[in-house]
Scaffold this motif. Sequence first.
Motif, mmCIF file in Angstrom:
data_model
loop_
_atom_site.group_PDB
_atom_site.id
_atom_site.type_symbol
_atom_site.label_atom_id
_atom_site.label_comp_id
_atom_site.label_asym_id
_atom_site.label_seq_id
_atom_site.Cartn_x
_atom_site.Cartn_y
_atom_site.Cartn_z
ATOM 1 N N ALA A 71 0.835 -1.196 0.000
ATOM 2 C CA ALA A 71 0.000 0.000 0.000
ATOM 3 C C ALA A 71 0.868 1.243 0.000
ATOM 4 O O ALA A 71 1.940 1.271 0.609
ATOM 5 C CB ALA A 71 -0.926 0.012 1.219
ATOM 6 N N ALA A 72 0.388 2.269 -0.681
ATOM 7 C CA ALA A 72 1.097 3.550 -0.745
ATOM 8 C C ALA A 72 0.284 4.604 -0.030
ATOM 9 O O ALA A 72 -0.942 4.682 -0.185
ATOM 10 C CB ALA A 72 1.317 3.961 -2.197
ATOM 11 N N SER A 73 0.965 5.442 0.759
ATOM 12 C CA SER A 73 0.292 6.503 1.511
ATOM 13 C C SER A 73 0.942 7.842 1.231
ATOM 14 O O SER A 73 2.147 7.941 0.990
ATOM 15 C CB SER A 73 0.360 6.224 3.016
ATOM 16 O OG SER A 73 -0.150 7.318 3.764
ATOM 17 N N GLY A 74 0.117 8.896 1.321
ATOM 18 C CA GLY A 74 0.642 10.244 1.290
ATOM 19 C C GLY A 74 1.326 10.599 2.597
ATOM 20 O O GLY A 74 1.166 9.925 3.617
ATOM 21 N N GLY A 117 -4.001 10.455 0.758
ATOM 22 C CA GLY A 117 -4.445 9.307 -0.013
ATOM 23 C C GLY A 117 -3.726 8.022 0.351
ATOM 24 O O GLY A 117 -2.566 8.038 0.780
ATOM 25 N N ILE A 118 -4.451 6.919 0.205
ATOM 26 C CA ILE A 118 -3.867 5.582 0.307
ATOM 27 C C ILE A 118 -4.415 4.750 -0.843
ATOM 28 O O ILE A 118 -5.621 4.752 -1.115
ATOM 29 C CB ILE A 118 -4.213 4.906 1.644
ATOM 30 C CG1 ILE A 118 -3.393 5.506 2.783
ATOM 31 C CG2 ILE A 118 -3.963 3.394 1.584
ATOM 32 C CD1 ILE A 118 -3.703 4.929 4.149
ATOM 33 N N ILE A 129 -8.553 5.368 -0.577
ATOM 34 C CA ILE A 129 -9.207 6.228 0.406
ATOM 35 C C ILE A 129 -8.387 7.505 0.572
ATOM 36 O O ILE A 129 -7.219 7.572 0.186
ATOM 37 C CB ILE A 129 -9.346 5.547 1.790
ATOM 38 C CG1 ILE A 129 -7.960 5.337 2.442
ATOM 39 C CG2 ILE A 129 -10.105 4.242 1.697
ATOM 40 C CD1 ILE A 129 -8.025 4.917 3.908
ATOM 41 N N ASP A 130 -9.026 8.510 1.162
ATOM 42 C CA ASP A 130 -8.295 9.657 1.682
ATOM 43 C C ASP A 130 -7.917 9.296 3.115
ATOM 44 O O ASP A 130 -8.792 9.086 3.966
ATOM 45 C CB ASP A 130 -9.187 10.905 1.657
ATOM 46 C CG ASP A 130 -8.483 12.156 2.159
ATOM 47 O OD1 ASP A 130 -7.612 12.048 3.035
ATOM 48 O OD2 ASP A 130 -8.827 13.259 1.689
ATOM 49 N N ASN A 131 -6.634 9.214 3.400
ATOM 50 C CA ASN A 131 -6.197 8.747 4.721
ATOM 51 C C ASN A 131 -6.630 9.664 5.853
ATOM 52 O O ASN A 131 -6.806 9.220 6.993
ATOM 53 C CB ASN A 131 -4.669 8.579 4.756
ATOM 54 C CG ASN A 131 -3.933 9.861 4.477
ATOM 55 O OD1 ASN A 131 -3.998 10.399 3.372
ATOM 56 N ND2 ASN A 131 -3.222 10.385 5.463
#
Length: 347
Positions: free
Chosen positions: A177-180, A242-243, A313-315
């Motif tokens: 998973a990638a996150s901002g 974002g994620i 999703i928006d984290n």
Amino acid sequence: MLRVAVAGASGYAGGEVLRWLLQHPEVEIGSVTAGGNAGALLGSVHPHLFSLGDRVLAETTPETLSGHDVVVLALPHGHSAAVAEGLDEETVIVDCGADFRLRSETDWTTFYDTPYAGSWAYGLPELALAGGGRARTDIEGRHRVAVPGCYPTAVSLALAPGLAAGVVEPDDVVVVAASGTSGAGKSLKPHLLGSEVIGSMSPYGVGGVHRHTPEIEQNLGAAAGVPVAASFTPTLAPMARGILATATARVAPGASTADIREAWRASYAEEPFVHLLEPGAWPATAHVVGSNHVTVQVTVDERVGRVIAVAAIDNLAKGTAGAAVQCLNLAVGLPETTGLLGSGVAP
């Protein structure tokens, strides 16, 4: 009108909670508190919250937070329990931190460095459970609710329908998973400087050591009805919010591609915030930024016999503050969608 206090209001999560509460038709915002920023004007740390800009951030104490109908805690991990102990049992407390998410004390002490405080109702209403039902039934009317972590929200909503329906196997789950960068909070950290992040992606918490790993396994196990071990690798992406979570698992014997598609369709058909996309369309973080919505897609890699499920999703929204307001609604008996049905922001 519900009088709601927000503790930890100077951080990203606290500021996002306030943004959502300002849109809530049944809420009056009461005390706003902070730690190191106590005494400062809210507008000095959240200049976008214009209508609250002249509020002074108070110290985070039970005395300041008492007398409210609802208290939302947006504090660093390990700090919520002491504050909650000082509040009346009839006060609804919604905790955005990790303190009360895990049911296993062993999991907590393995991944966190503060004493185990117990567990509260787990605030992911849409989580499909083994044997039918959703996690929302445990949130309704409760006075203590733990908001899920951002990564566990995305991963769980991506894969839980297949586990609950028995069309994917629970013993070989792999997640990337990638996150901002806002997922790391507002404190200054060298690896989050713009010059380090812009134009680059990097993994972190590699090798099963990320703190959200036991929460992901807890949720997927609740969906499957048996323990689930997940290999989870988070990555940092050059974006603020974002994620995008990609989860894979083996197809269960006898399950067809049609069975798999139907499991996800049936699971989310009545959910107002989780949207299974049409075949061929894929989730993108840009489509959910600023919203409490989740986009999901599922397909089968028939060559290797694996399901691939992706969620965006928006984290800070569905991953934290939007979820907190959703839980607040369920806890106090309001319609779950109150104040949350706004769309994302594009471009």
